[in-house]
Design a protein around this motif. Sequence first.
Motif, PDB file in Angstrom:
ATOM      1  N   ASP A 207       0.821  -1.220   0.000  1.00  0.00           N
ATOM      2  CA  ASP A 207       0.000   0.000   0.000  1.00  0.00           C
ATOM      3  C   ASP A 207       0.850   1.263   0.000  1.00  0.00           C
ATOM      4  O   ASP A 207       0.591   2.186  -0.788  1.00  0.00           O
ATOM      5  CB  ASP A 207      -0.959  -0.002   1.194  1.00  0.00           C
ATOM      6  CG  ASP A 207      -2.109  -0.992   1.019  1.00  0.00           C
ATOM      7  OD1 ASP A 207      -2.286  -1.486  -0.118  1.00  0.00           O
ATOM      8  OD2 ASP A 207      -2.790  -1.290   2.007  1.00  0.00           O
ATOM      9  N   PRO A 208       1.879   1.376   0.867  1.00  0.00           N
ATOM     10  CA  PRO A 208       2.715   2.577   0.809  1.00  0.00           C
ATOM     11  C   PRO A 208       3.374   2.792  -0.552  1.00  0.00           C
ATOM     12  O   PRO A 208       3.468   3.926  -1.024  1.00  0.00           O
ATOM     13  CB  PRO A 208       3.767   2.331   1.904  1.00  0.00           C
ATOM     14  CG  PRO A 208       3.094   1.413   2.867  1.00  0.00           C
ATOM     15  CD  PRO A 208       2.231   0.527   2.026  1.00  0.00           C
ATOM     16  N   LEU A 209       3.814   1.706  -1.179  1.00  0.00           N
ATOM     17  CA  LEU A 209       4.442   1.845  -2.498  1.00  0.00           C
ATOM     18  C   LEU A 209       3.421   2.270  -3.545  1.00  0.00           C
ATOM     19  O   LEU A 209       3.701   3.126  -4.404  1.00  0.00           O
ATOM     20  CB  LEU A 209       5.109   0.533  -2.910  1.00  0.00           C
ATOM     21  CG  LEU A 209       6.366   0.136  -2.128  1.00  0.00           C
ATOM     22  CD1 LEU A 209       6.826  -1.266  -2.511  1.00  0.00           C
ATOM     23  CD2 LEU A 209       7.489   1.137  -2.350  1.00  0.00           C
ATOM     24  N   GLN A 210       2.243   1.691  -3.502  1.00  0.00           N
ATOM     25  CA  GLN A 210       1.198   2.089  -4.449  1.00  0.00           C
ATOM     26  C   GLN A 210       0.788   3.543  -4.239  1.00  0.00           C
ATOM     27  O   GLN A 210       0.569   4.281  -5.213  1.00  0.00           O
ATOM     28  CB  GLN A 210      -0.012   1.160  -4.320  1.00  0.00           C
ATOM     29  CG  GLN A 210       0.234  -0.234  -4.879  1.00  0.00           C
ATOM     30  CD  GLN A 210      -0.936  -1.181  -4.673  1.00  0.00           C
ATOM     31  OE1 GLN A 210      -1.685  -1.062  -3.686  1.00  0.00           O
ATOM     32  NE2 GLN A 210      -1.111  -2.124  -5.577  1.00  0.00           N
ATOM     33  N   ASN A 211       0.692   3.965  -2.998  1.00  0.00           N
ATOM     34  CA  ASN A 211       0.359   5.365  -2.706  1.00  0.00           C
ATOM     35  C   ASN A 211       1.440   6.302  -3.254  1.00  0.00           C
ATOM     36  O   ASN A 211       1.135   7.352  -3.843  1.00  0.00           O
ATOM     37  CB  ASN A 211       0.219   5.574  -1.196  1.00  0.00           C
ATOM     38  CG  ASN A 211      -1.007   4.888  -0.630  1.00  0.00           C
ATOM     39  OD1 ASN A 211      -1.970   4.623  -1.350  1.00  0.00           O
ATOM     40  ND2 ASN A 211      -0.982   4.588   0.659  1.00  0.00           N
ATOM     41  N   TRP A 212       2.694   5.901  -3.042  1.00  0.00           N
ATOM     42  CA  TRP A 212       3.815   6.718  -3.540  1.00  0.00           C
ATOM     43  C   TRP A 212       3.726   6.899  -5.051  1.00  0.00           C
ATOM     44  O   TRP A 212       3.873   8.013  -5.561  1.00  0.00           O
ATOM     45  CB  TRP A 212       5.118   6.050  -3.130  1.00  0.00           C
ATOM     46  CG  TRP A 212       6.347   6.574  -3.826  1.00  0.00           C
ATOM     47  CD1 TRP A 212       6.786   7.866  -3.847  1.00  0.00           C
ATOM     48  CD2 TRP A 212       7.287   5.815  -4.587  1.00  0.00           C
ATOM     49  NE1 TRP A 212       7.956   7.958  -4.587  1.00  0.00           N
ATOM     50  CE2 TRP A 212       8.282   6.718  -5.048  1.00  0.00           C
ATOM     51  CE3 TRP A 212       7.404   4.463  -4.919  1.00  0.00           C
ATOM     52  CZ2 TRP A 212       9.361   6.303  -5.832  1.00  0.00           C
ATOM     53  CZ3 TRP A 212       8.484   4.046  -5.682  1.00  0.00           C
ATOM     54  CH2 TRP A 212       9.441   4.966  -6.139  1.00  0.00           C
ATOM     55  N   LEU A 213       3.480   5.812  -5.750  1.00  0.00           N
ATOM     56  CA  LEU A 213       3.437   5.890  -7.211  1.00  0.00           C
ATOM     57  C   LEU A 213       2.194   6.617  -7.712  1.00  0.00           C
ATOM     58  O   LEU A 213       2.265   7.389  -8.679  1.00  0.00           O
ATOM     59  CB  LEU A 213       3.515   4.487  -7.808  1.00  0.00           C
ATOM     60  CG  LEU A 213       4.866   3.783  -7.629  1.00  0.00           C
ATOM     61  CD1 LEU A 213       4.808   2.353  -8.140  1.00  0.00           C
ATOM     62  CD2 LEU A 213       5.968   4.553  -8.335  1.00  0.00           C
ATOM     63  N   ARG A 214       1.070   6.401  -7.063  1.00  0.00           N
ATOM     64  CA  ARG A 214      -0.158   7.116  -7.485  1.00  0.00           C
ATOM     65  C   ARG A 214      -0.011   8.612  -7.264  1.00  0.00           C
ATOM     66  O   ARG A 214      -0.471   9.428  -8.078  1.00  0.00           O
ATOM     67  CB  ARG A 214      -1.371   6.574  -6.721  1.00  0.00           C
ATOM     68  CG  ARG A 214      -1.987   5.326  -7.326  1.00  0.00           C
ATOM     69  CD  ARG A 214      -3.382   5.081  -6.770  1.00  0.00           C
ATOM     70  NE  ARG A 214      -3.351   4.804  -5.341  1.00  0.00           N
ATOM     71  CZ  ARG A 214      -3.366   3.586  -4.816  1.00  0.00           C
ATOM     72  NH1 ARG A 214      -3.389   2.525  -5.617  1.00  0.00           N
ATOM     73  NH2 ARG A 214      -3.352   3.393  -3.524  1.00  0.00           N
ATOM     74  N   ASP A 215       0.612   8.989  -6.153  1.00  0.00           N
ATOM     75  CA  ASP A 215       0.777  10.411  -5.844  1.00  0.00           C
ATOM     76  C   ASP A 215       1.900  11.063  -6.643  1.00  0.00           C
ATOM     77  O   ASP A 215       1.970  12.297  -6.728  1.00  0.00           O
ATOM     78  CB  ASP A 215       1.071  10.596  -4.346  1.00  0.00           C
ATOM     79  CG  ASP A 215      -0.134  10.273  -3.477  1.00  0.00           C
ATOM     80  OD1 ASP A 215      -1.245  10.170  -4.037  1.00  0.00           O
ATOM     81  OD2 ASP A 215       0.042  10.121  -2.256  1.00  0.00           O
ATOM     82  N   ASN A 216       2.782  10.251  -7.208  1.00  0.00           N
ATOM     83  CA  ASN A 216       3.938  10.778  -7.944  1.00  0.00           C
ATOM     84  C   ASN A 216       4.068  10.052  -9.286  1.00  0.00           C
ATOM     85  O   ASN A 216       4.926   9.183  -9.460  1.00  0.00           O
ATOM     86  CB  ASN A 216       5.212  10.594  -7.116  1.00  0.00           C
ATOM     87  CG  ASN A 216       5.152  11.301  -5.783  1.00  0.00           C
ATOM     88  OD1 ASN A 216       5.360  12.507  -5.697  1.00  0.00           O
ATOM     89  ND2 ASN A 216       4.850  10.562  -4.723  1.00  0.00           N
ATOM     90  N   PRO A 217       3.215  10.394 -10.233  1.00  0.00           N
ATOM     91  CA  PRO A 217       3.210   9.656 -11.513  1.00  0.00           C
ATOM     92  C   PRO A 217       4.476   9.806 -12.328  1.00  0.00           C
ATOM     93  O   PRO A 217       4.666   9.083 -13.298  1.00  0.00           O
ATOM     94  CB  PRO A 217       2.001  10.250 -12.250  1.00  0.00           C
ATOM     95  CG  PRO A 217       1.761  11.574 -11.616  1.00  0.00           C
ATOM     96  CD  PRO A 217       2.157  11.419 -10.175  1.00  0.00           C
ATOM     97  N   ARG A 218       5.346  10.746 -11.952  1.00  0.00           N
ATOM     98  CA  ARG A 218       6.623  10.890 -12.647  1.00  0.00           C
ATOM     99  C   ARG A 218       7.772  10.346 -11.797  1.00  0.00           C
ATOM    100  O   ARG A 218       8.935  10.636 -12.060  1.00  0.00           O
ATOM    101  CB  ARG A 218       6.887  12.366 -12.982  1.00  0.00           C
ATOM    102  CG  ARG A 218       5.883  12.969 -13.963  1.00  0.00           C
ATOM    103  CD  ARG A 218       6.217  12.590 -15.387  1.00  0.00           C
ATOM    104  NE  ARG A 218       7.442  13.213 -15.843  1.00  0.00           N
ATOM    105  CZ  ARG A 218       8.101  12.848 -16.944  1.00  0.00           C
ATOM    106  NH1 ARG A 218       7.637  11.862 -17.677  1.00  0.00           N
ATOM    107  NH2 ARG A 218       9.205  13.466 -17.305  1.00  0.00           N
TER     108      ARG A 218
END
Length: 588
Positions: A207-218
């Motif tokens: 979940d933390p990794l998915q949140n990181w990527l969703r919040d930072n698409p670049r």
Amino acid sequence: MWRPPRRLPRPPRRAAATGTGTGTETGTGPGRRLLLSTPIFYANGPPHIGHLYSALLADALLRHRRLRAAGPARLCTGTDEHGLKIQQAAAAAGTSPAELCERVSGLFRRALAQAGVAYTDFIRTSEPRHQRAVRHFWGALGDAGVLYKGSYEGWYCTPEESFLPESQLAERTDGQGRRCKVSLESGHEVHWTKEENYMFRLSAFRDPLQNWLRDNPRAIVPDPFYQWVLRWLDEDLPDLSVSRERSRLQWGIPVPGDPSQTIYVWVDALVNYLSVLGYPESHGAWWPAARHVVGKDILKFHALYWPALLLAAGLEPPERILVHSHWTVRGQKMSKSLGNVVEPGVCVGRFGVDGFRYFLLRQGVPERDCDYYDEKVAKLVNSELADALGGLLNRSTAPSINPSNTYPRFSEPCFPKVLGCREAKGAGRACAEDYELVAAVAALPARVDAYFQGFQIYKALECIAQCVRQTNGFFQRHRPWKLDRREAGERLWLDTILHVTLECLRVYGTLLQPVVPHTADRLLSRLAVGPGERGLSGLTFLARYDGKPCPFEGRQLGPDTGILFHRLGKPETGKKRKQEAQVPDKQL
């Protein structure tokens, strides 16, 4: 026994890239610090062009940032010197791991220096400062409750230094006709291994990794690799073995408090990005403003394991992971067994520093594998550096056409300003194609900047090459060598043609500095562009066209530096090429 980790903080959302090259992208604002990094290269063998490509991408980004005066920046690289593969390679060579690493690390330093890579930090994982950082990082993981000791078994690939799931394996027949399992990615054989190791609770970080990527698409570019990581996070995310039994692996950092275990080589290696920043005391001045340039084969380690380890240790993930693909040789993967490994030193000796830098950065497309062969290098470099760029400089500064050796004056009546290319017909001597050239070159710095920010250096060079071709067309179209300087009207138009051409060349020389620094320096020196006039932040083009003064107009040109870039002959092979690679550094 494993203890549940503390509540994991949601990684902060970062500003998305604008792609406009305006400095609003994360990490590019004025005065902001930035760490650029290559992977640290595994010290079990000499460097090849894949290593050099990673380093040149990072080097070009560093040089471009400095020309933009965007703030302090560092470039770290180095060698990864621990692990079973090093231990076995040293044994096979009849030497100690320390002696092998000392020699191979020196080869990497030499290759990077020959290629003009302007690194600021070279880290070796055998250094005390790094080992101290790794021990502290391990302690932070232990304090967070994300490590536990357990029995682990699976297919281990020594060359990749990792356990691989069944989904990443295939069955093959080895040289003795025996069936064996190999890595789908590399083709290396794997062996079933059962050990009692320390495990990292990677499964808790989905979940933390998915949140990181969703919040930072670049966070991971180019986008296809971002999508890879998202798909990985939708699959099983098993806990990660982060140590090896000391009886199997002596060449590594012992687990603090447990001398029976050695810290997993990838955990050890990844911490190098913190070691160079003075972790655990002074890293906060730079981290997490870091951009890692990595090959796609090590993306999982950098985009899954590393961010999860950082979050567990109470640190933010890196700002961005810049991913590139591989180089093949005549359509085949580089392999020692095939004898087609391309040595950087040989290439630099054959094509020159700038020639080889230009080829790799011009032809390398991060999204897909690119193919190398000598004839391809010679053809590209001869066409774009020697003929198009060098030929244009030589023709426009020749004594027969510019006897005063000055930056000629621009005539507004000959080249009047128009609002659009369609209005070009009428007064003046410039035609519609000339106005298209002026518009293209005026827009070029912003386009190049945007492509650098977007990790598309090859597109930036493509744009420059296209403008160089347009400028050659402009010069050829108006045939200034046919104009009579003794006639006033002809002289004004002749000087205007030369002024426009030299202005174009000045822009190209400025923009090419991150890629071909020596060639760009010679070009700019020939045009008498001083050191303080070579930055990107104040780059202007054809000021007189807009009715503004041009600081270069009437200035005496610099000394004739001769041929800008010598054409390359037919590629040699074998012994001759190896001899060329032995040119002393000072001659490269």
